[in-house]
Design a protein around this motif. Sequence first.
Motif, PDB file in Angstrom:
ATOM      1  N   GLN A   4     -11.023   4.381 -39.429  1.00 26.02           N
ATOM      2  CA  GLN A   4     -11.761   3.324 -38.726  1.00 26.02           C
ATOM      3  C   GLN A   4     -10.816   2.590 -37.797  1.00 26.02           C
ATOM      4  N   ALA A   5     -10.955   2.861 -36.497  1.00 26.00           N
ATOM      5  CA  ALA A   5     -10.130   2.168 -35.512  1.00 26.00           C
ATOM      6  C   ALA A   5     -10.805   0.870 -35.109  1.00 26.00           C
ATOM      7  N   SER A   6     -10.020  -0.169 -34.942  1.00 22.48           N
ATOM      8  CA  SER A   6     -10.560  -1.462 -34.535  1.00 22.48           C
ATOM      9  C   SER A   6      -9.516  -2.236 -33.759  1.00 22.48           C
ATOM     10  N   GLY A   7      -9.945  -3.322 -33.145  1.00 22.82           N
ATOM     11  CA  GLY A   7      -9.025  -4.203 -32.445  1.00 22.82           C
ATOM     12  C   GLY A   7      -9.091  -4.123 -30.940  1.00 22.82           C
ATOM     13  N   GLY A   8      -9.912  -3.232 -30.423  1.00 18.12           N
ATOM     14  CA  GLY A   8     -10.040  -3.142 -28.981  1.00 18.12           C
ATOM     15  C   GLY A   8     -10.746  -4.351 -28.399  1.00 18.12           C
ATOM     16  N   GLY A   9     -10.752  -4.424 -27.086  1.00 15.47           N
ATOM     17  CA  GLY A   9     -11.415  -5.530 -26.422  1.00 15.47           C
ATOM     18  C   GLY A   9     -11.059  -5.590 -24.962  1.00 15.47           C
ATOM     19  N   LEU A  10     -11.371  -6.721 -24.364  1.00 11.75           N
ATOM     20  CA  LEU A  10     -11.097  -6.957 -22.943  1.00 11.75           C
ATOM     21  C   LEU A  10      -9.915  -7.904 -22.823  1.00 11.75           C
ATOM     22  N   VAL A  11      -8.936  -7.527 -22.022  1.00 11.23           N
ATOM     23  CA  VAL A  11      -7.741  -8.340 -21.852  1.00 11.23           C
ATOM     24  C   VAL A  11      -7.297  -8.255 -20.397  1.00 11.23           C
ATOM     25  N   GLN A  12      -6.658  -9.303 -19.931  1.00 10.14           N
ATOM     26  CA  GLN A  12      -6.126  -9.287 -18.573  1.00 10.14           C
ATOM     27  C   GLN A  12      -4.822  -8.503 -18.519  1.00 10.14           C
ATOM     28  N   ALA A  13      -4.527  -7.988 -17.358  1.00  7.73           N
ATOM     29  CA  ALA A  13      -3.264  -7.282 -17.153  1.00  7.73           C
ATOM     30  C   ALA A  13      -2.101  -8.186 -17.568  1.00  7.73           C
ATOM     31  N   GLY A  14      -1.151  -7.587 -18.269  1.00  9.15           N
ATOM     32  CA  GLY A  14      -0.022  -8.344 -18.784  1.00  9.15           C
ATOM     33  C   GLY A  14      -0.228  -8.869 -20.189  1.00  9.15           C
ATOM     34  N   GLY A  15      -1.442  -8.774 -20.667  1.00  9.89           N
ATOM     35  CA  GLY A  15      -1.760  -9.268 -22.002  1.00  9.89           C
ATOM     36  C   GLY A  15      -1.461  -8.256 -23.093  1.00  9.89           C
ATOM     37  N   SER A  16      -1.865  -8.610 -24.313  1.00  3.95           N
ATOM     38  CA  SER A  16      -1.571  -7.784 -25.481  1.00  3.95           C
ATOM     39  C   SER A  16      -2.816  -7.589 -26.338  1.00  3.95           C
ATOM     40  N   LEU A  17      -2.824  -6.480 -27.027  1.00  6.23           N
ATOM     41  CA  LEU A  17      -3.842  -6.194 -28.031  1.00  6.23           C
ATOM     42  C   LEU A  17      -3.184  -5.441 -29.173  1.00  6.23           C
ATOM     43  N   GLY A  18      -3.710  -5.646 -30.370  1.00  3.35           N
ATOM     44  CA  GLY A  18      -3.235  -4.900 -31.524  1.00  3.35           C
ATOM     45  C   GLY A  18      -4.360  -4.096 -32.125  1.00  3.35           C
ATOM     46  N   LEU A  19      -4.176  -2.796 -32.216  1.00  5.99           N
ATOM     47  CA  LEU A  19      -5.182  -1.913 -32.802  1.00  5.99           C
ATOM     48  C   LEU A  19      -4.812  -1.588 -34.246  1.00  5.99           C
ATOM     49  N   SER A  20      -5.837  -1.383 -35.046  1.00  2.00           N
ATOM     50  CA  SER A  20      -5.646  -0.973 -36.436  1.00  2.00           C
ATOM     51  C   SER A  20      -6.423   0.304 -36.700  1.00  2.00           C
ATOM     52  N   CYS A  21      -5.942   1.058 -37.647  1.00  2.00           N
ATOM     53  CA  CYS A  21      -6.614   2.291 -38.063  1.00  2.00           C
ATOM     54  C   CYS A  21      -6.635   2.314 -39.585  1.00  2.00           C
ATOM     55  N   ALA A  22      -7.771   1.986 -40.150  1.00  2.00           N
ATOM     56  CA  ALA A  22      -7.912   1.926 -41.604  1.00  2.00           C
ATOM     57  C   ALA A  22      -8.400   3.276 -42.115  1.00  2.00           C
ATOM     58  N   ALA A  23      -7.663   3.841 -43.058  1.00  2.00           N
ATOM     59  CA  ALA A  23      -7.989   5.168 -43.577  1.00  2.00           C
ATOM     60  C   ALA A  23      -8.550   5.086 -44.983  1.00  2.00           C
ATOM     61  N   SER A  24      -9.479   5.969 -45.277  1.00  2.20           N
ATOM     62  CA  SER A  24     -10.031   6.075 -46.622  1.00  2.20           C
ATOM     63  C   SER A  24     -10.405   7.531 -46.882  1.00  2.20           C
ATOM     64  N   GLY A  25     -10.401   7.893 -48.151  1.00  7.07           N
ATOM     65  CA  GLY A  25     -10.792   9.248 -48.513  1.00  7.07           C
ATOM     66  C   GLY A  25      -9.697  10.284 -48.403  1.00  7.07           C
ATOM     67  N   LEU A  26      -8.485   9.851 -48.120  1.00  2.61           N
ATOM     68  CA  LEU A  26      -7.351  10.761 -48.065  1.00  2.61           C
ATOM     69  C   LEU A  26      -6.116  10.025 -48.542  1.00  2.61           C
ATOM     70  N   THR A  27      -5.108  10.795 -48.927  1.00  6.13           N
ATOM     71  CA  THR A  27      -3.834  10.190 -49.326  1.00  6.13           C
ATOM     72  C   THR A  27      -3.071   9.889 -48.040  1.00  6.13           C
ATOM     73  N   PHE A  28      -3.264   8.690 -47.545  1.00  3.57           N
ATOM     74  CA  PHE A  28      -2.783   8.301 -46.219  1.00  3.57           C
ATOM     75  C   PHE A  28      -1.292   8.548 -46.055  1.00  3.57           C
ATOM     76  N   SER A  29      -0.538   8.291 -47.107  1.00  2.30           N
ATOM     77  CA  SER A  29       0.923   8.394 -47.013  1.00  2.30           C
ATOM     78  C   SER A  29       1.398   9.840 -46.868  1.00  2.30           C
ATOM     79  N   ASN A  30       0.503  10.799 -46.998  1.00  5.36           N
ATOM     80  CA  ASN A  30       0.868  12.209 -46.811  1.00  5.36           C
ATOM     81  C   ASN A  30       0.762  12.666 -45.367  1.00  5.36           C
ATOM     82  N   TYR A  31       0.211  11.814 -44.503  1.00  8.64           N
ATOM     83  CA  TYR A  31      -0.147  12.256 -43.160  1.00  8.64           C
ATOM     84  C   TYR A  31       0.593  11.501 -42.067  1.00  8.64           C
ATOM     85  N   ASN A  32       1.032  12.264 -41.062  1.00 12.12           N
ATOM     86  CA  ASN A  32       1.451  11.639 -39.819  1.00 12.12           C
ATOM     87  C   ASN A  32       0.206  11.070 -39.131  1.00 12.12           C
ATOM     88  N   VAL A  33       0.413  10.052 -38.355  1.00 11.07           N
ATOM     89  CA  VAL A  33      -0.694   9.402 -37.638  1.00 11.07           C
ATOM     90  C   VAL A  33      -0.400   9.405 -36.152  1.00 11.07           C
TER      91      VAL A  33
END
Length: 121
Positions: A4-33
């Motif tokens: 589940q990716a989240s954190g997108g939005g509208l931002v002005q040039a020069g600004g910042s955003l932080g995206l998250s990717c929440a994983a479920s149903g797998l052993t997350f620590s076994n996988y490159n992202v």
Amino acid sequence: VQLQASGGGLVQAGGSLGLSCAASGLTFSNYNVGWFRQAPGKEREFVAGISWNGERTNYADFVKGRFTISRDNSKNTGYLQMNSLKPEDTGVYYCAADGGWSTREDDYYYWGQGTQVTVSS
């Protein structure tokens, strides 16, 4: 398996955003992202990748020095911090999980649904 990716939005040039990717149903620590993006009318492209333990990272040249990829395996979550955003960074951002170390989208098996990032000039 769900990414589940989240954190997108509208931002002005020069600004910042932080995206998250929440994983479920797998052993997350076994996988490159990996994070990919797709701009309107363009192919999906690799943005950044992080190894299963967070010790290795890889960035596309066009984001080096501006974006930072990270992960917290205790929270089954990956992150993409995006600073100094440019209008050309606009697109849908996807997270993906894979068992290898690749910049090719065909090598990634699990995909999230994407989150829209729009950078205005």
